[in-house]
Design a protein around this motif. Structure first.
Motif, PDB file in Angstrom:
ATOM      1  N   GLN A   9       0.750  -1.312   0.010  1.00 14.04           N
ATOM      2  CA  GLN A   9       0.048  -0.069  -0.026  1.00 14.04           C
ATOM      3  C   GLN A   9       1.029   1.285  -0.102  1.00 14.04           C
ATOM      4  O   GLN A   9       0.592   2.321  -0.728  1.00 14.04           O
ATOM      5  CB  GLN A   9      -0.793  -0.127   1.401  1.00 14.04           C
ATOM      6  CG  GLN A   9      -2.047  -0.936   1.119  1.00 14.04           C
ATOM      7  CD  GLN A   9      -3.020  -0.606   0.030  1.00 14.04           C
ATOM      8  OE1 GLN A   9      -3.677   0.563  -0.321  1.00 14.04           O
ATOM      9  NE2 GLN A   9      -3.278  -1.484  -0.801  1.00 14.04           N
ATOM     10  N   LEU A  10       1.885   1.347   0.858  1.00 14.22           N
ATOM     11  CA  LEU A  10       2.681   2.480   0.846  1.00 14.22           C
ATOM     12  C   LEU A  10       3.482   2.765  -0.529  1.00 14.22           C
ATOM     13  O   LEU A  10       3.796   3.921  -0.948  1.00 14.22           O
ATOM     14  CB  LEU A  10       3.897   2.114   1.809  1.00 14.22           C
ATOM     15  CG  LEU A  10       3.593   2.050   3.272  1.00 14.22           C
ATOM     16  CD1 LEU A  10       4.622   1.952   4.290  1.00 14.22           C
ATOM     17  CD2 LEU A  10       2.878   3.528   3.581  1.00 14.22           C
ATOM     18  N   GLU A  11       3.605   1.867  -1.398  1.00 16.35           N
ATOM     19  CA  GLU A  11       4.501   1.894  -2.715  1.00 16.35           C
ATOM     20  C   GLU A  11       3.488   2.335  -3.802  1.00 16.35           C
ATOM     21  O   GLU A  11       3.764   2.628  -4.690  1.00 16.35           O
ATOM     22  CB  GLU A  11       4.978   0.488  -3.023  1.00 16.35           C
ATOM     23  CG  GLU A  11       6.135   0.211  -2.136  1.00 16.35           C
ATOM     24  CD  GLU A  11       6.509  -1.444  -2.478  1.00 16.35           C
ATOM     25  OE1 GLU A  11       6.002  -1.942  -3.288  1.00 16.35           O
ATOM     26  OE2 GLU A  11       7.508  -1.713  -1.668  1.00 16.35           O
ATOM     27  N   LYS A  12       2.069   2.543  -3.409  1.00 15.20           N
ATOM     28  CA  LYS A  12       1.401   2.927  -4.260  1.00 15.20           C
ATOM     29  C   LYS A  12       1.244   4.146  -4.729  1.00 15.20           C
ATOM     30  O   LYS A  12       1.538   5.313  -3.662  1.00 15.20           O
ATOM     31  CB  LYS A  12      -0.241   2.660  -4.000  1.00 15.20           C
ATOM     32  CG  LYS A  12      -0.594   1.372  -4.056  1.00 15.20           C
ATOM     33  CD  LYS A  12      -2.112   1.017  -3.669  1.00 15.20           C
ATOM     34  CE  LYS A  12      -2.662  -0.625  -4.168  1.00 15.20           C
ATOM     35  NZ  LYS A  12      -4.006  -0.425  -3.555  1.00 15.20           N
ATOM     36  N   GLN A  13       1.073   4.982  -5.877  1.00 14.14           N
ATOM     37  CA  GLN A  13       1.124   6.340  -6.285  1.00 14.14           C
ATOM     38  C   GLN A  13      -0.121   6.691  -6.700  1.00 14.14           C
ATOM     39  O   GLN A  13      -0.556   6.341  -7.859  1.00 14.14           O
ATOM     40  CB  GLN A  13       2.300   6.295  -7.284  1.00 14.14           C
ATOM     41  CG  GLN A  13       3.774   5.877  -6.885  1.00 14.14           C
ATOM     42  CD  GLN A  13       4.825   6.580  -7.914  1.00 14.14           C
ATOM     43  OE1 GLN A  13       4.505   6.855  -8.753  1.00 14.14           O
ATOM     44  NE2 GLN A  13       6.006   5.870  -7.398  1.00 14.14           N
ATOM     45  N   PRO A  14      -1.045   7.222  -5.988  1.00 16.00           N
ATOM     46  CA  PRO A  14      -2.383   7.720  -6.796  1.00 16.00           C
ATOM     47  C   PRO A  14      -2.474   8.230  -7.949  1.00 16.00           C
ATOM     48  O   PRO A  14      -3.298   7.954  -8.607  1.00 16.00           O
ATOM     49  CB  PRO A  14      -2.631   8.413  -5.534  1.00 16.00           C
ATOM     50  CG  PRO A  14      -1.918   8.010  -4.120  1.00 16.00           C
ATOM     51  CD  PRO A  14      -0.709   7.716  -4.754  1.00 16.00           C
ATOM     52  N   THR A  15      -1.487   9.035  -7.934  1.00 14.35           N
ATOM     53  CA  THR A  15      -1.239   9.717  -9.487  1.00 14.35           C
ATOM     54  C   THR A  15      -0.075  10.329  -9.733  1.00 14.35           C
ATOM     55  O   THR A  15       0.856  10.435  -8.843  1.00 14.35           O
ATOM     56  CB  THR A  15      -2.208  11.091  -9.393  1.00 14.35           C
ATOM     57  OG1 THR A  15      -2.386  11.771 -10.988  1.00 14.35           O
ATOM     58  CG2 THR A  15      -1.824  12.031  -8.431  1.00 14.35           C
ATOM     59  N   ALA A  16       0.250  10.195 -10.959  1.00 14.43           N
ATOM     60  CA  ALA A  16       1.662  10.672 -11.740  1.00 14.43           C
ATOM     61  C   ALA A  16       1.545  12.326 -12.118  1.00 14.43           C
ATOM     62  O   ALA A  16       2.454  12.481 -12.783  1.00 14.43           O
ATOM     63  CB  ALA A  16       2.295   9.536 -12.752  1.00 14.43           C
ATOM     64  N   ASN A  17       0.294  12.743 -12.170  1.00 12.94           N
ATOM     65  CA  ASN A  17      -0.014  14.043 -12.835  1.00 12.94           C
ATOM     66  C   ASN A  17       0.255  15.296 -11.578  1.00 12.94           C
ATOM     67  O   ASN A  17      -0.758  15.144 -10.823  1.00 12.94           O
ATOM     68  CB  ASN A  17      -1.447  13.786 -13.503  1.00 12.94           C
ATOM     69  CG  ASN A  17      -1.517  15.267 -14.182  1.00 12.94           C
ATOM     70  OD1 ASN A  17      -1.698  16.452 -13.637  1.00 12.94           O
ATOM     71  ND2 ASN A  17      -1.844  15.086 -15.583  1.00 12.94           N
ATOM     72  N   MET A  18       1.016  16.110 -11.842  1.00 11.05           N
ATOM     73  CA  MET A  18       1.094  17.125 -10.634  1.00 11.05           C
ATOM     74  C   MET A  18      -0.237  18.132 -10.508  1.00 11.05           C
ATOM     75  O   MET A  18      -0.326  18.557  -9.496  1.00 11.05           O
ATOM     76  CB  MET A  18       2.289  17.769 -11.009  1.00 11.05           C
ATOM     77  CG  MET A  18       3.034  18.594  -9.702  1.00 11.05           C
ATOM     78  SD  MET A  18       3.252  17.585  -8.316  1.00 11.05           S
ATOM     79  CE  MET A  18       2.632  18.873  -7.123  1.00 11.05           C
ATOM     80  N   GLN A  19      -0.672  18.330 -11.902  1.00 10.85           N
ATOM     81  CA  GLN A  19      -1.704  19.305 -11.776  1.00 10.85           C
ATOM     82  C   GLN A  19      -3.048  18.567 -11.066  1.00 10.85           C
ATOM     83  O   GLN A  19      -3.823  19.142 -10.421  1.00 10.85           O
ATOM     84  CB  GLN A  19      -2.292  19.717 -13.278  1.00 10.85           C
ATOM     85  CG  GLN A  19      -1.275  20.488 -13.947  1.00 10.85           C
ATOM     86  CD  GLN A  19      -1.539  20.673 -15.403  1.00 10.85           C
ATOM     87  OE1 GLN A  19      -1.686  19.835 -16.184  1.00 10.85           O
ATOM     88  NE2 GLN A  19      -1.845  21.872 -15.950  1.00 10.85           N
ATOM     89  N   ALA A  20      -3.080  17.033 -11.393  1.00 11.41           N
ATOM     90  CA  ALA A  20      -4.205  16.475 -10.600  1.00 11.41           C
ATOM     91  C   ALA A  20      -4.007  16.574  -9.154  1.00 11.41           C
ATOM     92  O   ALA A  20      -4.891  16.626  -8.342  1.00 11.41           O
ATOM     93  CB  ALA A  20      -4.233  15.045 -11.153  1.00 11.41           C
ATOM     94  N   LEU A  21      -2.798  16.357  -8.718  1.00 11.91           N
ATOM     95  CA  LEU A  21      -2.351  16.234  -7.237  1.00 11.91           C
ATOM     96  C   LEU A  21      -2.758  17.523  -6.638  1.00 11.91           C
ATOM     97  O   LEU A  21      -3.143  17.728  -5.615  1.00 11.91           O
ATOM     98  CB  LEU A  21      -0.861  16.033  -7.084  1.00 11.91           C
ATOM     99  CG  LEU A  21      -0.679  15.614  -5.797  1.00 11.91           C
ATOM    100  CD1 LEU A  21      -1.156  14.708  -4.950  1.00 11.91           C
ATOM    101  CD2 LEU A  21       0.938  15.692  -5.521  1.00 11.91           C
ATOM    102  N   ASP A  22      -2.223  18.883  -7.360  1.00  2.78           N
ATOM    103  CA  ASP A  22      -2.569  20.173  -6.645  1.00  2.78           C
ATOM    104  C   ASP A  22      -4.414  20.336  -6.703  1.00  2.78           C
ATOM    105  O   ASP A  22      -4.576  20.805  -5.876  1.00  2.78           O
ATOM    106  CB  ASP A  22      -1.788  21.184  -7.862  1.00  2.78           C
ATOM    107  CG  ASP A  22      -0.668  21.405  -7.675  1.00  2.78           C
ATOM    108  OD1 ASP A  22      -0.063  21.197  -6.344  1.00  2.78           O
ATOM    109  OD2 ASP A  22       0.079  22.163  -8.515  1.00  2.78           O
ATOM    110  N   ALA A  23      -4.796  19.786  -7.622  1.00  6.21           N
ATOM    111  CA  ALA A  23      -6.335  20.011  -7.672  1.00  6.21           C
ATOM    112  C   ALA A  23      -6.993  19.323  -6.526  1.00  6.21           C
ATOM    113  O   ALA A  23      -7.699  19.765  -5.642  1.00  6.21           O
ATOM    114  CB  ALA A  23      -7.058  19.520  -8.872  1.00  6.21           C
TER     115      ALA A  23
END
Length: 769
Positions: free
Chosen positions: A303-317
């Motif tokens: 679970q810790l190794e999961k990356q919910p998103t690779a998109n920085m704009q998505a992460l900011d939003a």
């Protein structure tokens, strides 16, 4: 009328659709949609005509709403819209039924179809309108759509995961400082903090304090030792986030709060990408776990190794959405939904964004008064997508639990909440939502308090959670403890409208001091004048005081505040009831397509009037729709239905049907003798009075009065079964005692207002017409 088409039979009298011997469950609105298509077949029904027939001509409904409704109906029929068997859509025009329709027959037994309601009902003791206050405060709207099976819902205590607190390390992750030159980057620092906190909380061997509590220590001058003691932890993680151009730097230190020793410290400087953000958080989480000597399982590492998103704009939003959602205002939740939509637009596989958007949509039911059905329809596809993308998401299963709860399927809600807690052992939100369902929908006070206390271990500074625990305590016999806890909360948070509302509930519900409740509500109204529950509670407390002019005034004021036009009609209907204008009340209720608790309570009130005016058949006709959706839970609506139906049956001389309902209710009383809700004595007394056991009814009321009971019994009598006691001098003595207490409370309000002890209303409250 019974219609036959293809392999289906639609019985309008019984509101039943069957395929062969198997009934097909349809929601109220889906049934209306199918009826409209069947009755018009083979003709096309236009979009506008369908909207009018489903929701009513006064409802503002979009074509998207209609499309979703027909989609739901098709799903119930197993109809493929790409190759339809039953329903054809004509683009830009409307819908038509494809199969040939035959009229099979009419119902011959009009007695059965008009008023033969179910008699073998498992029902519970609950509050009537006087109890609606607390229902409204915590969960105003009952499920509109599904019909849960009472037999499938267990009310036995559920084992809540509780790790050994004596052996378990505990940590609080304090808010991260924004070390960037731009103050607007605070949302980014908060986002890093929130996501890291979530990651650490998935480790079952570490007790992790929830975000709501740790955020109260932003910019705090308290010593770490004091903060740790208040939060019940041994270690503190603190740090800061600096965002500059394409770089991000995170400084962290893990501190033993008692000794002030640094257990671990590290600075991470990386290129600013979404991938790097999550990689760093995984490294931090592993370092924290190692410092606290917590062994990670293979599943936890995965679970810790999961990356919910690779998109920085998505992460900011997404981070911005979380910041807005946490503000918990009607406006901020709406803005959060838009931010989550942006996150999904940038990354359609961002599971957490789907979960949070769904949770925000469901939160709008309470925060903004949005219609339950519409929010359910919009949120379910989001939850499904979140679970599809990440089947191990505790947040997604928490949203699913809330969805099932609001849909009325409590058995599935239990499963979803338990899954959420298994995946997120430190998920206080799941525990809190689960506790509210157990309290209101499953009537298990002991488990409710257990869940709330477990949630408070993880979220000890959450005043809303403390208030809910305080409100739940009286139902388990802890009246004074609950009131003291709430008074302490008010003293700690004098600028919170919510805690004043909660204290008002306790004063009115359990101490029968409606005057004290109204005085406290003045402060809540002063702090938040446009929040409908503040006005609603005023209306209910004035109703209890037999001040019906003020009841009508506040009910009409709520009608001007709520965004749902169908609910506004219900509030106006109750205003007319308070004024004694029953004909106008009927018109308002008949125009509304609401299925809220307050709607049904109004229907039962007007049905009782029908019975009192020698029209019991009309009363039972009013109850017919509710009878089909009756689920046997302990709710004020179910109890009101039962008492009203018993009275109507007795008026018709149908003693067998009346006795069947009486037996069901009394069996529940015998099986559950403890008081689990306020004013239960009135309802128990009503039942015994209707059954002819007058001595027990009188004794029950006398005990209630001796405990301080005070609620307008004269006005309420139309809703109860106490009129058979009218000639008993003991009942008259009870009425006199209650009347004296209420008169004294009304006088107190007048005096307090005159001498300035009660704040004046901060805005002009007027009848909207």
């Amino acid at each position: 009328m019974i219609y036959e088409f293809s392999d289906l039979i639609l019985d309008l009298e019984r509101r039943l659709l069957t395929r062969g011997e198997e009934p097909i469950k349809l929601t109220k609105l889906s049934f209306k949609a199918l009826q409209a298509l069947v009755e018009a077949a083979p003709a096309l029904v236009s979009h506008d005509d369908l909207i009018d027939q489903i929701w009513g001509p006064r409802r503002v409904i979009t074509l998207d709403n209609l499309s979703q409704r027909l989609k739901t109906l098709r799903q119930s029929l197993d109809d493929d819209p790409s190759q339809p068997t039953y329903i054809e859509g004509v683009r830009g025009e409307g819908y038509r039924l494809i199969p040939e329709v035959k009229i099979q027959s009419s119902q011959a037994d009009t007695r059965s179809s008009s008023h033969n309601l179910p008699s073998g009902l498992v029902v519970g003791l609950v509050v009537l309108l006087v109890g609606l206050l607390t229902w409204f405060v915590i969960d105003r709207i009952t499920p509109d759509e599904t019909e849960p099976s009472a037999s499938s819902v267990s009310t036995n205590p559920v084992e809540v995961p509780e790790p050994d607190r004596l052996q378990q390390p505990a940590i609080a992750v304090l808010p991260f400082a924004n070390l960037s030159d731009d103050p607007s980057n605070q949302f980014f620092a908060d986002g890093i903090h929130d996501d890291l906190l979530t990651r650490i909380s998935t480790i079952k061997n570490i007790k992790t304090i929830s975000r709501t509590s740790v955020m109260t220590y932003r910019n705090s001058n308290k010593k770490l030792e004091t903060i740790a003691a208040e939060l019940g932890v041994s270690t503190i993680l603190e740090g800061g986030v600096q965002r500059a151009g394409d770089q991000v730097r995170i400084n962290l230190q893990l501190i033993d709060a008692e000794s002030d020793d640094h257990l671990w410290a590290q600075t991470y400087t990386r290129e600013l990408t979404a991938t790097n953000v999550f990689v760093v958080q995984a490294e931090i989480t592993e370092a924290v776990a190692g410092a606290l000597k917590a062994i990670l399982s293979a599943e936890e590492r995965s679970q810790l190794e999961k990356q919910p998103t690779a998109n920085m704009q998505a992460l900011d939003a997404y981070f911005l959405g979380n910041q807005l959602f946490s503000q918990a205002t009607s406006e901020s939740i709406g803005q959060a939904i838009l931010a989550y939509q942006e996150a999904i637009r940038f990354d359609p596989e961002f599971a957490l964004a789907y979960s949070k958007q769904a949770s925000a949509l469901l939160a709008q039911v309470w925060a903004s008064g949005m219609p339950t059905e519409a929010q359910l329809e919009m949120s379910k596809p989001l939850i499904d997508q979140a679970i599809l993308l990440d089947p191990q998401s505790s947040e997604a299963f928490t949203a699913l639990g809330e969805w099932y709860r609001r849909s009325g399927d409590f058995a599935k809600a239990v499963q979803a909440y338990e899954q959420a807690m298994a995946l997120g052992p430190n998920n206080a939100n799941a525990l809190q939502s689960y506790a509210n369902m157990v309290r209101w929908d499953m009537s298990n006070p002991a488990l409710t308090i257990k869940l709330f206390r477990r949630a408070l271990e993880l979220d000890p500074q959450n005043i809303g959670l403390k208030g809910q625990l305080a409100e739940a305590m009286p139902s388990a016999g802890l009246v004074s403890e609950g009131t003291r806890l709430m008074e302490d909360i008010v003293a700690e948070h004098p600028d919170s409208a919510a805690v004043y509302r909660d204290l008002a509930i306790l004063y009115s519900n359990w101490e029968f001091r409606h005057d004290k409740g109204i005085r406290v509500l003045r402060r809540a109204f002063e702090l938040d004048p446009n929040h409908p529950p503040n006005s609603f509670m005023n209306a209910v407390m004035y109703w209890r005081l037999a001040d019906y002019d003020n009841t009508a005034l506040w009910m009409n004021h709520i009608a001007s505040l709520v965004p749902d036009s169908e609910e506004a009609l219900v509030y106006r209907g109750w205003a007319f009831i308070a004024q004694g204008n029953l004909e106008s009340a009927r018109e308002e209720f008949d125009r509304s397509s609401s299925t809220s608790q307050l709607y049904w309570l109004g229907v039962f009130y007007l049905g009782n009037v029908d019975t009192a005016e020698s029209r019991p058949n009309d009363a039972l006709e009013r109850y017919k729709d509710y009878a089909e959706e009756f689920d046997g839970r302990r709710s004020n609506v179910n109890f009101s239905f039962g008492v009203s139906a018993i009275k109507a049956y007795q008026a018709l001389g149908e003693q067998e049907e009346a006795q069947a309902l009486i037996d069901e209710f009394i069996s529940i009383i015998d099986a559950n003798p403890s008081v689990t809700y306020h004013d239960s004595a009135i309802h128990v007394a009503s039942l015994y009075a209707l059954s002819g056991q007058l001595e027990i009814a009188i004794a029950t009321l006398e005990e209630w009065v001796n405990q301080g009971g005070a609620t307008s019994l004269l006005q309420q009598d139309i809703r109860h079964g106490l009129s058979v006691l009218a000639d008993d001098p003991r009942y008259q003595s009870i009425l006199d005692t209650v009347s004296d207490r209420l008169s004294e409370q009304r006088a107190n309000l007048t005096r307090w207002e005159a001498n300035g002890e009660m704040p004046p209303i901060s805005i002009v409250v007027t009848d909207p017409g």
